[in-house]
Design an enzyme around this catalytic site. Structure first.
Site, mmCIF file in Angstrom:
data_model
loop_
_atom_site.group_PDB
_atom_site.id
_atom_site.type_symbol
_atom_site.label_atom_id
_atom_site.label_comp_id
_atom_site.label_asym_id
_atom_site.label_seq_id
_atom_site.Cartn_x
_atom_site.Cartn_y
_atom_site.Cartn_z
ATOM 1 N N SER A 276 0.794 -1.223 0.000
ATOM 2 C CA SER A 276 0.000 0.000 0.000
ATOM 3 C C SER A 276 0.830 1.278 0.000
ATOM 4 C CB SER A 276 -0.938 0.019 1.214
ATOM 5 O OG SER A 276 -0.213 -0.132 2.417
ATOM 6 N N ASP B 63 -2.874 8.094 7.975
ATOM 7 C CA ASP B 63 -3.741 7.252 8.794
ATOM 8 C C ASP B 63 -2.855 6.498 9.781
ATOM 9 O OD1 ASP B 63 -2.554 5.221 7.281
ATOM 10 O OD2 ASP B 63 -4.322 4.861 6.045
ATOM 11 N N HIS C 7 0.120 4.770 7.115
ATOM 12 C CA HIS C 7 0.758 5.348 5.928
ATOM 13 C C HIS C 7 1.183 6.795 6.132
ATOM 14 C CE1 HIS C 7 -2.205 2.246 4.616
ATOM 15 N NE2 HIS C 7 -1.116 1.799 4.000
#
Length: 360
Positions: free
Chosen positions: A38, A323, A326
């Protein structure tokens, strides 16, 4: 000087000229391929049945096209590196890459993906590294169709930059969640790191066999310092046991780079020390300075990711985390600038990305 000109030689010359026409531009490398999780995903998870997706606001609030599947407020590390390399457009995700654009590169990264196939599976479907490599092989077949010759395709691939940033989820969404996975009870941290790097070595060999010659491997950052770990352990200090496990992996990965360079002299592998680069995170935490996430995070579905539709913080440039997992775009910029041009000797081994792309 060509001693004998025949139809094969003429055909190969025309194919190479066609490549030059197709991928012309001022970029520092003609093509750029991205593998990972991600931290690099730019939309491959959007249509998957998974909780690990970021195609909704406030993700992308500072990106020109809004939410795209990037797990941050703006550009991710792959985007920023692409700009440093001189590409006019962002490298497309495999999920939507079409036509001739694949000659400049494809992004295969997938949120929650890992080196191990089962990693992240409790969140839903993901494109684990073995599958990313299969997708890349399929891309190469499409490139051969475009160009008409595997020899010229390989020559082109040999000049590309490849980055691989994976392994974080093998801890965050595997080893560190014994509720869902048995790896924590089966292996000590050292055994697990060895197992991961052994599998990773085989996957990188596959990448080499498919034409990769300039490969940057991103080590793991200080996962013990991310907000999710701090909350899980109810602490304001970095979780030492997690960081110690991460460092075991990084040390073995750095040694693997040495072995790969010795065993494959035609290629150049380099290690990007994200643990060292991310030390700024622990500095922020020790100062208790905006080390909490910028968006409101979920505590239920997609735990630790941004709650859909809720407004994030205003001073986004002052935050390291978007978040619970990340970095913000600002954090991504800091990381990639040091990966591209090492600020400290420890940032990369044996060279940074700017020197990797210049290597023969």
């Amino acid at each position: 000087m060509i001693a004998r000109v025949n139809n094969v030689t003429i055909t190969t010359i025309l194919i190479i000229l066609n490549f030059i026409i197709l991928v012309h531009g001022a970029s520092k490398v003609p093509c750029y391929f991205i593998f990972g999780d991600s931290l690099l995903d730019n939309g491959n998870n959007n249509n998957l049945n998974t909780e690990a997706k970021a195609n909704y606001p406030p993700y992308g609030i500072d990106f020109p096209n809004g939410p795209t599947g990037r797990f941050t407020n703006g550009r991710n590390m792959a985007d920023i590196l692409g700009e440093l390399l001189g590409f006019d457009n962002y490298i497309p995700p495999f999920a939507s890459a079409t036509g001739r654009e694949i000659l400049q590169g494809v992004n295969y990264a997938s949120g929650s993906a890992g080196i191990r196939n089962e990693t992240g599976s409790h969140l839903g479907n993901q494109i684990f590294l073995d599958l990313q490599l299969q997708n890349h092989h399929n891309t190469i077949l499409r490139m051969v169709d475009l160009v008409g010759n595997r020899v010229a395709t390989n020559a082109h691939l040999n000049t590309c930059l490849y980055i691989v940033g994976i392994g974080s989820n093998d801890y965050i969404n595997n080893y560190l969640v014994p509720k869902h996975y048995s790896t924590n009870s089966l292996y000590t941290p050292s055994q697990y790191a060895t197992l991961l790097v052994q599998q990773y070595a085989q996957q990188l060999k596959t990448l080499y066999e498919d034409g990769a010659r300039k490969i940057a491997l991103f080590g793991l950052s200080q996962i013990g310092c991310i907000p999710q770990e701090l909350q899980k352990h109810n602490t304001r200090k970095c979780v030492d046991s997690t960081n110690e496990a991460i460092q075991l992996f990084n040390e073995k990965l750095k040694s693997l780079v040495t072995n790969l360079n010795n065993n494959f002299p035609q290629a150049k592998f380099t290690y990007i020390n994200m643990y060292s680069i991310s030390s700024i995170m622990s500095t922020y935490i020790n100062l208790n300075f905006l080390n909490y996430p910028c968006c409101n995070v979920s505590t239920t579905t997609a735990e630790g990711q941004c709650v859909s539709g809720q407004a994030p913080c205003h001073l986004r440039a002052a935050h390291m985390f978007w978040d619970n997992f990340h970095p913000t775009e600002n954090g991504n910029v800091i990381a990639i600038m040091r990966a591209y041009n090492s600020f400290l000797p420890s940032d990369s081994y044996p060279m940074d990305i700017s020197h990797l792309i210049q290597s023969g």
